[in-house]
Design a protein around this motif. Sequence first.
Motif, PDB file in Angstrom:
ATOM      1  N   ALA A  40       0.827  -1.209   0.000  1.00  0.00           N
ATOM      2  CA  ALA A  40       0.000   0.000   0.000  1.00  0.00           C
ATOM      3  C   ALA A  40       0.863   1.261   0.000  1.00  0.00           C
ATOM      4  O   ALA A  40       0.455   2.299  -0.520  1.00  0.00           O
ATOM      5  N   GLU A  41       2.049   1.167   0.547  1.00  0.00           N
ATOM      6  CA  GLU A  41       2.968   2.302   0.609  1.00  0.00           C
ATOM      7  C   GLU A  41       3.845   2.418  -0.634  1.00  0.00           C
ATOM      8  O   GLU A  41       4.720   3.270  -0.701  1.00  0.00           O
ATOM      9  N   GLY A  42       3.634   1.537  -1.616  1.00  0.00           N
ATOM     10  CA  GLY A  42       4.333   1.672  -2.885  1.00  0.00           C
ATOM     11  C   GLY A  42       5.460   0.701  -3.148  1.00  0.00           C
ATOM     12  O   GLY A  42       6.059   0.710  -4.224  1.00  0.00           O
ATOM     13  N   ALA A  43       5.800  -0.151  -2.197  1.00  0.00           N
ATOM     14  CA  ALA A  43       6.891  -1.110  -2.397  1.00  0.00           C
ATOM     15  C   ALA A  43       6.423  -2.293  -3.240  1.00  0.00           C
ATOM     16  O   ALA A  43       5.248  -2.656  -3.233  1.00  0.00           O
ATOM     17  N   ARG A  44       7.351  -2.879  -3.973  1.00  0.00           N
ATOM     18  CA  ARG A  44       7.100  -4.170  -4.616  1.00  0.00           C
ATOM     19  C   ARG A  44       7.419  -5.211  -3.563  1.00  0.00           C
ATOM     20  O   ARG A  44       8.453  -5.129  -2.899  1.00  0.00           O
ATOM     21  N   VAL A  45       6.548  -6.191  -3.393  1.00  0.00           N
ATOM     22  CA  VAL A  45       6.672  -7.114  -2.269  1.00  0.00           C
ATOM     23  C   VAL A  45       6.828  -8.550  -2.759  1.00  0.00           C
ATOM     24  O   VAL A  45       6.019  -9.041  -3.545  1.00  0.00           O
ATOM     25  N   GLY A  46       7.897  -9.209  -2.284  1.00  0.00           N
ATOM     26  CA  GLY A  46       8.093 -10.635  -2.516  1.00  0.00           C
ATOM     27  C   GLY A  46       7.516 -11.389  -1.329  1.00  0.00           C
ATOM     28  O   GLY A  46       7.855 -11.101  -0.182  1.00  0.00           O
ATOM     29  N   LEU A  47       6.612 -12.317  -1.605  1.00  0.00           N
ATOM     30  CA  LEU A  47       5.920 -13.052  -0.542  1.00  0.00           C
ATOM     31  C   LEU A  47       6.529 -14.435  -0.377  1.00  0.00           C
ATOM     32  O   LEU A  47       6.675 -15.169  -1.354  1.00  0.00           O
ATOM     33  N   LEU A  48       6.830 -14.801   0.867  1.00  0.00           N
ATOM     34  CA  LEU A  48       7.395 -16.110   1.151  1.00  0.00           C
ATOM     35  C   LEU A  48       6.655 -16.760   2.313  1.00  0.00           C
ATOM     36  O   LEU A  48       6.436 -16.122   3.339  1.00  0.00           O
ATOM     37  N   ALA A  49       6.266 -18.012   2.127  1.00  0.00           N
ATOM     38  CA  ALA A  49       5.605 -18.780   3.188  1.00  0.00           C
ATOM     39  C   ALA A  49       5.411 -20.212   2.681  1.00  0.00           C
ATOM     40  O   ALA A  49       5.661 -20.501   1.509  1.00  0.00           O
ATOM     41  N   ARG A  50       4.948 -21.073   3.567  1.00  0.00           N
ATOM     42  CA  ARG A  50       4.746 -22.475   3.194  1.00  0.00           C
ATOM     43  C   ARG A  50       3.409 -22.743   2.521  1.00  0.00           C
ATOM     44  O   ARG A  50       3.282 -23.678   1.755  1.00  0.00           O
ATOM     45  N   ARG A  51       2.410 -21.922   2.791  1.00  0.00           N
ATOM     46  CA  ARG A  51       1.060 -22.179   2.263  1.00  0.00           C
ATOM     47  C   ARG A  51       0.832 -21.394   0.972  1.00  0.00           C
ATOM     48  O   ARG A  51       0.443 -20.235   0.985  1.00  0.00           O
ATOM     49  N   GLU A  52       1.083 -22.082  -0.136  1.00  0.00           N
ATOM     50  CA  GLU A  52       1.025 -21.434  -1.447  1.00  0.00           C
ATOM     51  C   GLU A  52      -0.348 -20.830  -1.740  1.00  0.00           C
ATOM     52  O   GLU A  52      -0.436 -19.720  -2.269  1.00  0.00           O
ATOM     53  N   HIS A  53      -1.404 -21.527  -1.406  1.00  0.00           N
ATOM     54  CA  HIS A  53      -2.744 -21.004  -1.713  1.00  0.00           C
ATOM     55  C   HIS A  53      -3.005 -19.690  -0.982  1.00  0.00           C
ATOM     56  O   HIS A  53      -3.628 -18.782  -1.524  1.00  0.00           O
ATOM     57  N   ARG A  54      -2.511 -19.560   0.239  1.00  0.00           N
ATOM     58  CA  ARG A  54      -2.681 -18.299   0.985  1.00  0.00           C
ATOM     59  C   ARG A  54      -1.858 -17.176   0.344  1.00  0.00           C
ATOM     60  O   ARG A  54      -2.278 -16.022   0.302  1.00  0.00           O
ATOM     61  N   LEU A  55      -0.676 -17.520  -0.155  1.00  0.00           N
ATOM     62  CA  LEU A  55       0.160 -16.514  -0.815  1.00  0.00           C
ATOM     63  C   LEU A  55      -0.506 -16.013  -2.091  1.00  0.00           C
ATOM     64  O   LEU A  55      -0.483 -14.825  -2.387  1.00  0.00           O
ATOM     65  N   ARG A  56      -1.102 -16.931  -2.838  1.00  0.00           N
ATOM     66  CA  ARG A  56      -1.799 -16.532  -4.074  1.00  0.00           C
ATOM     67  C   ARG A  56      -2.952 -15.583  -3.758  1.00  0.00           C
ATOM     68  O   ARG A  56      -3.153 -14.587  -4.450  1.00  0.00           O
ATOM     69  N   GLU A  57      -3.708 -15.881  -2.697  1.00  0.00           N
ATOM     70  CA  GLU A  57      -4.819 -15.020  -2.283  1.00  0.00           C
ATOM     71  C   GLU A  57      -4.316 -13.627  -1.906  1.00  0.00           C
ATOM     72  O   GLU A  57      -4.889 -12.608  -2.303  1.00  0.00           O
ATOM     73  N   LEU A  58      -3.233 -13.586  -1.135  1.00  0.00           N
ATOM     74  CA  LEU A  58      -2.653 -12.308  -0.723  1.00  0.00           C
ATOM     75  C   LEU A  58      -2.135 -11.542  -1.930  1.00  0.00           C
ATOM     76  O   LEU A  58      -2.373 -10.333  -2.054  1.00  0.00           O
ATOM     77  N   ALA A  59      -1.459 -12.221  -2.820  1.00  0.00           N
ATOM     78  CA  ALA A  59      -0.924 -11.562  -4.020  1.00  0.00           C
ATOM     79  C   ALA A  59      -2.053 -10.943  -4.834  1.00  0.00           C
ATOM     80  O   ALA A  59      -1.921  -9.822  -5.343  1.00  0.00           O
ATOM     81  N   GLU A  60      -3.152 -11.637  -4.964  1.00  0.00           N
ATOM     82  CA  GLU A  60      -4.308 -11.100  -5.706  1.00  0.00           C
ATOM     83  C   GLU A  60      -4.846  -9.842  -5.028  1.00  0.00           C
ATOM     84  O   GLU A  60      -5.175  -8.863  -5.711  1.00  0.00           O
ATOM     85  N   ARG A  61      -4.938  -9.851  -3.699  1.00  0.00           N
ATOM     86  CA  ARG A  61      -5.418  -8.673  -2.972  1.00  0.00           C
ATOM     87  C   ARG A  61      -4.463  -7.492  -3.155  1.00  0.00           C
ATOM     88  O   ARG A  61      -4.895  -6.367  -3.350  1.00  0.00           O
ATOM     89  N   ILE A  62      -3.176  -7.756  -3.070  1.00  0.00           N
ATOM     90  CA  ILE A  62      -2.179  -6.695  -3.179  1.00  0.00           C
ATOM     91  C   ILE A  62      -2.175  -6.090  -4.579  1.00  0.00           C
ATOM     92  O   ILE A  62      -2.057  -4.891  -4.747  1.00  0.00           O
ATOM     93  N   GLU A  63      -2.310  -6.928  -5.592  1.00  0.00           N
ATOM     94  CA  GLU A  63      -2.236  -6.465  -6.968  1.00  0.00           C
ATOM     95  C   GLU A  63      -3.478  -5.704  -7.406  1.00  0.00           C
ATOM     96  O   GLU A  63      -3.433  -4.924  -8.339  1.00  0.00           O
ATOM     97  N   SER A  64      -4.604  -5.915  -6.733  1.00  0.00           N
ATOM     98  CA  SER A  64      -5.841  -5.254  -7.168  1.00  0.00           C
ATOM     99  C   SER A  64      -5.995  -3.861  -6.612  1.00  0.00           C
ATOM    100  O   SER A  64      -5.282  -3.344  -5.866  1.00  0.00           O
TER     101      SER A  64
END
Length: 64
Positions: A40-64
Amino acid sequence: MTTNTIQTQRTTHDLLRGRVAAVTGAASGIGEAVAEKLAAEGARVGLLARREHRLRELAERIES
């Protein structure tokens, strides 16, 4: 909001624009909140975690 508060917010946003942040534990909790805030503050964010489906959901929220 005071003028100082507005200036601080703009400065923070400008400092993060174009920067890259790697967030571990981004699938939930503090990591998820930090990733959302950084994006939200303008940074490009690399997401790392074990639960891929949760990361995909977060990435979709961030990108929209």
